[in-house]
Write an enzyme that holds these catalytic residues in place. Structure first.
Site, PDB file in Angstrom:
ATOM      1  N   SER A 189      57.177 -77.131  11.523  1.00 33.67           N
ATOM      2  CA  SER A 189      57.096 -78.621  11.905  1.00 33.67           C
ATOM      3  C   SER A 189      57.002 -79.146  10.806  1.00 33.67           C
ATOM      4  O   SER A 189      57.959 -79.393   9.878  1.00 33.67           O
ATOM      5  CB  SER A 189      55.698 -78.609  12.686  1.00 33.67           C
ATOM      6  N   ASP A 197      62.731 -78.127  22.118  1.00 36.59           N
ATOM      7  CA  ASP A 197      61.701 -79.037  21.302  1.00 36.59           C
ATOM      8  C   ASP A 197      61.367 -80.199  21.792  1.00 36.59           C
ATOM      9  O   ASP A 197      62.180 -81.453  21.579  1.00 36.59           O
ATOM     10  CB  ASP A 197      61.771 -78.977  19.995  1.00 36.59           C
ATOM     11  N   HIS A 244      58.699 -76.537  20.926  1.00 31.73           N
ATOM     12  CA  HIS A 244      58.206 -76.743  19.450  1.00 31.73           C
ATOM     13  C   HIS A 244      57.362 -75.549  19.107  1.00 31.73           C
ATOM     14  O   HIS A 244      57.499 -75.166  17.959  1.00 31.73           O
ATOM     15  CB  HIS A 244      57.108 -77.610  19.448  1.00 31.73           C
TER      16      HIS A 244
END
Length: 589
Positions: free
Chosen positions: A456, A534, A566
């Site tokens: 991320s 995602d 994600h």
């Protein structure tokens, strides 16, 4: 005259973004006549928000569409409504549900209003309170709204003009009061997060049809100092005039339970044991608490305590050990360190020695990075489950280093706001400085074989690390990386980067695509990992990056997980990812 305190208005209030407030409805605490109930709720209109498409390989329709407001684009619009209904003795509705809404939209409270951050009731049920944020989150305002401002749907006015047609006669409504306003040149929160008591008095003047309400308020700071009150819940003991809270007063590495008087603010007392991080829950009477506590070298344990208050002191008595610490003989604990950086800040970090460590031998090293807002990786708490993949890397012969640089949380606004309007351009500097200092003070880091790896925001910095400092990082593994902040959501991005139109240079400098030409020409130095489904950092980020890499003839390896979002959730994909990372590091580091 009605008096109430900030604790009455917002209850267990906590800063913007905490998961406790992921709710959109609030029950009126007072049941009228024992039969009439009200529910305050938020209604969100996303019709003007742009639509994004997410690939769904395991669904017959293949593509999922949903609303997603990207930086600089239109946000959803929120309004407060109320459902009112009466229940008979037999438990059945006596009449139809009456739908009420604010007489005017929330946007009329202020021209700069954008986000509804909080809402709820005062304990007497006579007022609704709400906290509103402006778009770039530099202004937070607490409003007090009389219940009478909620009217039947048919009387709702989308402007400040009162209806004058024959069916609906104009009805004077009580005013909405601004109780508290907080502003910042950076973003709200200002300075170190602390507790304040806010008291307000509403006075009624005049007769029934000409009643005028005035509001007088007083703010008293309860805690102060170069430390933070935690963003978790607080507990108020109104009988004794005490407030209990979690905070970082003794060290930014350990969360403890504290108590202080909110009537006559004075000394802050710590109720939990040092050398551990505590997660605490109090009973309603604030007379006992349960703590689950651990340290970096001690597995979680739990105990029950009684709180003993006297005019002279505050003490605790352990009543029971609920869960004792478990010993893991085969587990190698990480070690913590700190370093006074050139910026003047103390940086905290920790490292895992490789399990096959031999004195004087230099080992390939993985810098595991997040580096963004809202996250603190280095704490004096047990890392056995949260960092199990890092433990695996150490077991396979890698040294692992973790550093919280400027921009991470729990260190006050000066430390956190270093990244304001310049995401991606400053974080690597701190990581490299501390990493090089550590390498000069331990004997196991091979400075010619260092990888940077994260997910991320950490994936974003893994890309930036390889592009900005290819002389430091031999390889990079970037998981679900942000690439272009124009593609990320409004609430997060604009808080830290402002609107794109106001910060063109910052968005350009923070865009990974700006640095594609600086990425290495060598094979096997970049691995990109992303889930096609995602829903947070959309695959479009990686798609744009790969297109740019192809055009620039930059070598890279891409691993897709078609059925993952994600976070990698399935056991099979998780195991594949673990092996993928290990093999990439073993063959290329």
């Amino acid at each position: 005259m009605e008096r109430f305190s900030i604790f009455d208005v917002v209850g267990e209030t906590i800063p913007f973004g905490y998961s406790r407030w992921y709710t959109g409805y609030w029950w009126d605490p007072v049941c009228r006549d024992g039969r009439t109930y009200r529910i305050l709720y938020e209604e969100v209109n996303e019709s003007e928000v742009d639509i994004v498409q997410i690939y769904l390989p395991m669904d017959d329709k293949w593509v999922d569409e949903y609303r997603y407001p990207r930086a600089g684009k239109t946000n959803a619009d929120s309004c407060l409504k109320m459902a009112q209904f009466t229940v008979g003795n037999d438990g059945r509705f006596e009449d139809e549900v009456i739908m009420l809404r604010l007489f005017e939209p929330l946007s009329s409270l202020s021209v700069d209003t954008e986000y509804l951050a909080r809402a709820g009731w005062t304990p007497d049920g006579n007022f609704v309170h709400c906290q509103m944020l402006n778009r770039v989150q530099t202004n937070l305002t607490l409003y007090l709204i009389p219940r009478e401002c909620f009217v039947a749907e048919a009387r709702y006015q989308p402007s400040s003009q009162t209806r004058t047609d024959a069916q609906y006669e104009p009805v004077p409504l009580p005013p909405v009061h601004v109780l508290l306003e907080e502003t910042s040149d950076i973003w709200v929160n200002v300075g170190y997060r602390h507790l304040y008591r806010f008291s307000a008095s509403l006075a009624h003047h005049g007769q029934t049809q000409q009643t005028v309400m005035s509001c007088e308020s007083e703010v008293t700071q309860i805690t102060t100092g170069d430390w933070e009150v935690s963003s978790k819940e607080i507990w108020v003991d109104e009988t004794r005039g005490l407030v209990y809270f979690l905070g970082l007063k003794d060290t930014p590495l350990e969360t403890h339970l504290y108590v202080v008087s909110y009537q006559t603010p004075g000394p802050v007392y710590r109720l939990t044991e040092l050398r551990y991080t505590h997660n605490v829950t109090l009973d309603k009477a604030c007379s006992m608490f349960v703590t689950v506590f651990s340290a970096v070298n001690s597995a979680p344990q739990s105990a029950l305590y009684r709180i003993e208050i006297s005019p002279e002191s505050v003490q605790t008595q352990r009543l029971a050990i609920i869960m004792s610490s478990t010993d893991f003989p085969d587990y190698s604990y990480p070690e913590m360190f700190n370093y006074k950086s050139k910026s003047g800040h103390t940086m905290y970090g920790m490292y895992y020695r490789p399990h096959n460590y031999q004195q004087g031998v230099r080992y390939p090293t993985v810098l595991f990075v997040y580096g963004g807002p809202h996250v603190q990786l280095v704490t004096n708490s047990f890392k056995g489950l949260k960092h199990v993949r890092l433990h695996t890397l150490a077991a396979e012969g890698f040294a692992v280093v973790i550093i919280d640089g400027r921009g991470s949380c729990s260190r006050g606004i000066k430390f956190e706001s270093h990244i304001k309007n310049r995401l991606g351009t400053t974080e690597i500097e701190d990581q490299v400085e501390v990493l090089q200092w550590l390498a000069s003070h331990v004997d196991f880091i091979d400075e010619d074989r260092i990888a940077i790896h994260g997910w991320s925001y950490g994936g974003y910095l893994s890309l930036m690390g390889l592009a900005q400092r290819p002389d430091i990082f031999k390889v990079s593994i970037a998981g679900a990386p942000v690439v272009d902040w124009h593609l990320y959501d409004t609430g997060y991005t604009e808080r830290y980067m402002d609107l794109p139109t106001n910060n063109l240079y910052g968005y350009h400098r923070g865009n990974v695509l700006t640095y594609v030409d600086s990425l290495p020409e060598d094979e096997n130095r970049l691995l990109i990992v992303h889930g096609l489904m995602d829903e947070n950092v959309h695959f479009l980020h990686t798609s744009k990056l790969v297109n740019a890499l192809v055009k620039a003839c930059k070598p890279h390896t891409l691993q897709l997980y078609p059925n993952e979002r994600h976070g990698i959730r399935s056991h099979e994909a998780s195991e594949h990812y673990r092996v993928l990372v290990l093999n990439f590091l073993k063959h290329n580091l």
